[in-house]
Design an enzyme around this catalytic site. Sequence first.
Site, mmCIF file in Angstrom:
data_model
loop_
_atom_site.group_PDB
_atom_site.id
_atom_site.type_symbol
_atom_site.label_atom_id
_atom_site.label_comp_id
_atom_site.label_asym_id
_atom_site.label_seq_id
_atom_site.Cartn_x
_atom_site.Cartn_y
_atom_site.Cartn_z
ATOM 1 N N HIS A 124 0.843 -1.207 0.000
ATOM 2 C CA HIS A 124 0.000 0.000 0.000
ATOM 3 C C HIS A 124 0.871 1.248 0.000
ATOM 4 O O HIS A 124 2.097 1.175 0.126
ATOM 5 C CB HIS A 124 -0.989 -0.012 1.166
ATOM 6 C CG HIS A 124 -0.374 0.092 2.529
ATOM 7 N ND1 HIS A 124 0.429 -0.886 3.068
ATOM 8 C CD2 HIS A 124 -0.448 1.068 3.483
ATOM 9 C CE1 HIS A 124 0.813 -0.539 4.274
ATOM 10 N NE2 HIS A 124 0.303 0.658 4.559
ATOM 11 N N HIS A 126 1.341 3.943 1.981
ATOM 12 C CA HIS A 126 1.976 4.664 3.094
ATOM 13 C C HIS A 126 3.486 4.628 2.943
ATOM 14 O O HIS A 126 4.067 3.627 2.536
ATOM 15 C CB HIS A 126 1.546 4.054 4.440
ATOM 16 C CG HIS A 126 0.115 4.350 4.780
ATOM 17 N ND1 HIS A 126 -0.616 3.627 5.690
ATOM 18 C CD2 HIS A 126 -0.724 5.324 4.311
ATOM 19 C CE1 HIS A 126 -1.842 4.130 5.782
ATOM 20 N NE2 HIS A 126 -1.924 5.159 4.946
ATOM 21 N N ASP A 128 6.006 4.430 4.891
ATOM 22 C CA ASP A 128 6.856 3.435 5.569
ATOM 23 C C ASP A 128 6.800 2.074 4.859
ATOM 24 O O ASP A 128 7.446 1.116 5.296
ATOM 25 C CB ASP A 128 6.488 3.313 7.061
ATOM 26 C CG ASP A 128 5.055 2.908 7.296
ATOM 27 O OD1 ASP A 128 4.173 3.325 6.517
ATOM 28 O OD2 ASP A 128 4.793 2.158 8.253
ATOM 29 N N HIS A 129 6.053 2.000 3.756
ATOM 30 C CA HIS A 129 6.029 0.774 2.935
ATOM 31 C C HIS A 129 6.530 1.053 1.511
ATOM 32 O O HIS A 129 7.245 0.250 0.934
ATOM 33 C CB HIS A 129 4.610 0.192 2.891
ATOM 34 C CG HIS A 129 4.166 -0.279 4.243
ATOM 35 N ND1 HIS A 129 4.164 -1.596 4.615
ATOM 36 C CD2 HIS A 129 3.769 0.426 5.341
ATOM 37 C CE1 HIS A 129 3.781 -1.700 5.883
ATOM 38 N NE2 HIS A 129 3.523 -0.477 6.339
ATOM 39 N N HIS A 181 -7.536 -0.372 5.477
ATOM 40 C CA HIS A 181 -6.427 0.443 6.006
ATOM 41 C C HIS A 181 -6.159 1.586 5.014
ATOM 42 O O HIS A 181 -6.102 2.752 5.400
ATOM 43 C CB HIS A 181 -5.206 -0.452 6.175
ATOM 44 C CG HIS A 181 -3.990 0.254 6.673
ATOM 45 N ND1 HIS A 181 -3.912 0.792 7.929
ATOM 46 C CD2 HIS A 181 -2.794 0.518 6.076
ATOM 47 C CE1 HIS A 181 -2.715 1.364 8.086
ATOM 48 N NE2 HIS A 181 -2.033 1.219 6.981
ATOM 49 N N ASP A 205 -0.138 -3.890 6.094
ATOM 50 C CA ASP A 205 -0.792 -3.326 7.278
ATOM 51 C C ASP A 205 -2.250 -3.766 7.365
ATOM 52 O O ASP A 205 -3.073 -3.111 8.005
ATOM 53 C CB ASP A 205 -0.733 -1.792 7.265
ATOM 54 C CG ASP A 205 0.645 -1.285 7.670
ATOM 55 O OD1 ASP A 205 1.532 -2.114 7.950
ATOM 56 O OD2 ASP A 205 0.831 -0.050 7.690
ATOM 57 N N HIS A 243 4.505 -5.037 10.329
ATOM 58 C CA HIS A 243 5.063 -4.422 11.550
ATOM 59 C C HIS A 243 5.219 -5.470 12.654
ATOM 60 O O HIS A 243 4.478 -6.463 12.693
ATOM 61 C CB HIS A 243 4.129 -3.328 12.099
ATOM 62 C CG HIS A 243 4.087 -2.084 11.265
ATOM 63 N ND1 HIS A 243 4.900 -0.996 11.491
ATOM 64 C CD2 HIS A 243 3.315 -1.762 10.206
ATOM 65 C CE1 HIS A 243 4.633 -0.050 10.611
ATOM 66 N NE2 HIS A 243 3.670 -0.483 9.819
HETATM 67 ZN ZN LIG Z 1 -0.016 1.688 6.476
#
Ligand SMILES: [Zn+2]
Length: 337
Positions: A124, A126, A128-129, A181, A205, A243
């Site tokens: 996805h 975001h 941090d990905h 999400h 996530d 995570h």
């Molecule tokens: Zn995320």
Amino acid sequence: MTFTLDTVHAIVVVALASAKRFGYDPMFAVLYYLYARTFVGRWLHLNRLSAATKAQKGSHSKVKLHRYSGVTIKPIAILDDNYAYLIIDHNLKLGILVDPSEPRLVQEALKAEDINLAAILITHGHWDHSGGNTILHKLYPDIAIYGNSEDNVPNLTHFVKDGDSIKIGTLVFDVIGTPGHTLGHVMYTLNRKEQGEPSSVFSGDHLFLAGCGRIFEGNGAMMLKSLDRLLELDDKTLVWPGHEYATSNLKFAIAVEPSNKAIIEKLTWADSLRNNCESTCPSTIGEEKSYNPFLRSHIPEISKTLGCPEQTDYHNQNHRAEVVSLLRSKKNSFKAK
Ligand SMILES: [Zn+2]
């Protein structure tokens, strides 16, 4: 994107439309839009990477390699608690990366295994990905980057959607659309049925050990539908989440279903690993069904803890969607001791 008055106006209009659609707080919607859809999020992520590089920050968890016939899965502990994954096809000496948002650490992993990068899979948008894509695309311009166009994933070369199958080297990945999400969130299942081995789901996530992602771009009903997609997978399927949240999730699970012994056993196990900074992944779909409250929205005890009225049918979709929604908002403010 530069901030002209028109841009600000466009951001506010789009953010407020999503606030209205999903019942968000308007201020949250504007801030979230700035993070998820504009250069502000990218700028924050690049600053985070540069601070981590300056500090020569190492991994947050010790990981183990998981070897199957011809395939190795190597979790790469990145940022504060994220996992990227390196999947190695030993037959062709190829590597596939999942969510490699910290290029320095994933490059070290590629070098250590002495393999060529073949593709990148993004769950996805975001940062941090997906925030490593631009740097990795510059370093490996011929490498395919797969992801869903509904999310703001940078540098995608191949668009995926629910039901797609991707063949990379000798490996096959099935794409499962799991909005909730984010609207474009997808999971990738490394299909090993033909080899008689457990398949692996890279759940981003959407699903964590004993938890699920925060509902940023959907609602309880959408998230429930996406959680139910996990029940289509074999119980032996290995779950590789985005995570390391195991202990805090399990503490929340106990708070909402105190009589469930499977949660207590898993927390004792997870605590002993985390006390040595060891990674808790993978779990399995079968295990998750036994302790993950988000896959147990039909359990009367959870419903009672949340203060829902008694039901004649706890499997009712509307009731379960309400439970998922309440669980997630309770988890947002839960402080694990
Ligand atoms: Zn995320």
